[in-house]
Design an enzyme around this catalytic site. Structure first.
Site, PDB file in Angstrom:
ATOM      1  N   HIS A  67       0.820  -1.217   0.000  1.00  0.00           N
ATOM      2  CA  HIS A  67       0.000   0.000   0.000  1.00  0.00           C
ATOM      3  C   HIS A  67       0.851   1.262   0.000  1.00  0.00           C
ATOM      4  O   HIS A  67       2.046   1.225   0.285  1.00  0.00           O
ATOM      5  CB  HIS A  67      -0.993   0.023   1.173  1.00  0.00           C
ATOM      6  CG  HIS A  67      -0.379   0.061   2.548  1.00  0.00           C
ATOM      7  ND1 HIS A  67      -0.101  -1.063   3.285  1.00  0.00           N
ATOM      8  CD2 HIS A  67      -0.019   1.107   3.348  1.00  0.00           C
ATOM      9  CE1 HIS A  67       0.398  -0.723   4.460  1.00  0.00           C
ATOM     10  NE2 HIS A  67       0.475   0.603   4.530  1.00  0.00           N
ATOM     11  N   GLU A 120      -8.150   4.551   9.832  1.00  0.00           N
ATOM     12  CA  GLU A 120      -7.690   4.343   8.466  1.00  0.00           C
ATOM     13  C   GLU A 120      -8.754   3.716   7.592  1.00  0.00           C
ATOM     14  O   GLU A 120      -9.705   3.101   8.077  1.00  0.00           O
ATOM     15  CB  GLU A 120      -6.450   3.436   8.474  1.00  0.00           C
ATOM     16  CG  GLU A 120      -6.725   2.094   9.143  1.00  0.00           C
ATOM     17  CD  GLU A 120      -5.895   0.962   8.574  1.00  0.00           C
ATOM     18  OE1 GLU A 120      -6.005   0.700   7.372  1.00  0.00           O
ATOM     19  OE2 GLU A 120      -5.152   0.333   9.352  1.00  0.00           O
ATOM     20  N   GLN A 136      -3.890   3.422   1.446  1.00  0.00           N
ATOM     21  CA  GLN A 136      -4.246   3.474   2.870  1.00  0.00           C
ATOM     22  C   GLN A 136      -4.377   4.942   3.271  1.00  0.00           C
ATOM     23  O   GLN A 136      -3.372   5.660   3.346  1.00  0.00           O
ATOM     24  CB  GLN A 136      -3.164   2.806   3.728  1.00  0.00           C
ATOM     25  CG  GLN A 136      -3.490   2.837   5.223  1.00  0.00           C
ATOM     26  CD  GLN A 136      -2.409   2.178   6.066  1.00  0.00           C
ATOM     27  OE1 GLN A 136      -1.231   2.449   5.905  1.00  0.00           O
ATOM     28  NE2 GLN A 136      -2.816   1.314   6.968  1.00  0.00           N
ATOM     29  N   HIS A 196       3.833   7.275   3.724  1.00  0.00           N
ATOM     30  CA  HIS A 196       4.738   6.125   3.689  1.00  0.00           C
ATOM     31  C   HIS A 196       4.393   5.205   2.528  1.00  0.00           C
ATOM     32  O   HIS A 196       3.310   5.288   1.957  1.00  0.00           O
ATOM     33  CB  HIS A 196       4.703   5.347   5.015  1.00  0.00           C
ATOM     34  CG  HIS A 196       3.384   4.703   5.357  1.00  0.00           C
ATOM     35  ND1 HIS A 196       2.358   5.372   5.991  1.00  0.00           N
ATOM     36  CD2 HIS A 196       2.926   3.447   5.161  1.00  0.00           C
ATOM     37  CE1 HIS A 196       1.336   4.545   6.180  1.00  0.00           C
ATOM     38  NE2 HIS A 196       1.652   3.364   5.674  1.00  0.00           N
ATOM     39  N   GLU A 213       7.414   0.825   5.161  1.00  0.00           N
ATOM     40  CA  GLU A 213       6.781  -0.197   6.001  1.00  0.00           C
ATOM     41  C   GLU A 213       6.924  -1.555   5.323  1.00  0.00           C
ATOM     42  O   GLU A 213       6.902  -1.642   4.088  1.00  0.00           O
ATOM     43  CB  GLU A 213       5.287   0.175   6.148  1.00  0.00           C
ATOM     44  CG  GLU A 213       4.458  -0.794   6.971  1.00  0.00           C
ATOM     45  CD  GLU A 213       2.979  -0.375   7.010  1.00  0.00           C
ATOM     46  OE1 GLU A 213       2.657   0.775   6.635  1.00  0.00           O
ATOM     47  OE2 GLU A 213       2.154  -1.213   7.401  1.00  0.00           O
TER      48      GLU A 213
END
Ligand code: V0V
Ligand code: CO
Length: 144
Positions: free
Chosen positions: A7, A43, A60, A84, A136
């Site tokens: 994502h 989220e 996301q 991110h 991530e």
């Protein structure tokens, strides 16, 4: 192995309005909402691959649940935008992936994986060690 983009995390002020924008503008309809108190975010995962082959990617959308959330701090400094990126494992253990990356001198933020969206196991790499990108790593839940 890291085999796909799981994502892209986008920080926003008004989650519901931003979700509506993504639905209306791009036609994404498969939306999963969740609150992650540990991470201080509410989220929405918008699925952008509907082939059903298990290799979906997501947008996301995240908004802070409290003022001391890392995302609240980031929004205050930068405004809305890409926060991110997340790479997905091909089923391999996310801690093993993180250990391999740490061996190359990149700081891994957690000693052990934490709970991510939809039951995933996640960890983060420090943006200062990744050319400015908070990164991530995601091991999706077996049934996801
Ligand atoms: C901070 N920096 C970033 C950044 N956040 N650079 C790129 N992208 C970001 N998102 C830079 C910042 O500009 C500073 O650079 C430096 O890093 C230190 O930042 P800071 O403002 O002092 O903030 P810290 O050190 O308190 O925290 C930064 C870190 C923190 C990355 C350590 O945000 C963190 O722990 N993040 C991981 C958890 C997280 O982000 N959770 C929310 C998503 P200068 O100004 O010194 O040059 S939750 C999620 O994705 C879930 C649940 C999921 O996917 O399932
Ligand atoms: Co994320």
């Amino acid at each position: 192995m890291l085999s796909r983009i799981d994502h892209i995390g986008i920080a926003c002020h008004d989650l519901d309005a931003t979700v509506e924008f993504y639905k209306k503008t791009y036609g994404f309809t498969d939306a999963h909402f969740e609150v992650n108190e540990e991470q201080g975010v509410r989220e929405c995962m918008l699925k952008i691959n509907t082939t059903g082959d298990g290799a979906a990617s997501y947008i996301q959308l995240i908004t802070p649940t409290r003022p001391d959330s890392t995302v609240a701090k980031w929004l205050e400094k930068n405004g809305e935008g890409v926060h991110h990126i997340a790479f997905g494992t091909d089923g391999s253990d996310v801690q093993a992936e993180a250990d391999g990356i740490a061996a190359g001198g990149v700081r891994v933020l957690y000693d052990a994986p934490r709970r991510g969206s939809m039951g995933s196991r996640i960890t983060f790499l420090h943006p200062k060690d990744c050319h400015g990108v908070l990164t991530e790593l995601v091991q999706k839940a077996p049934e996801a």
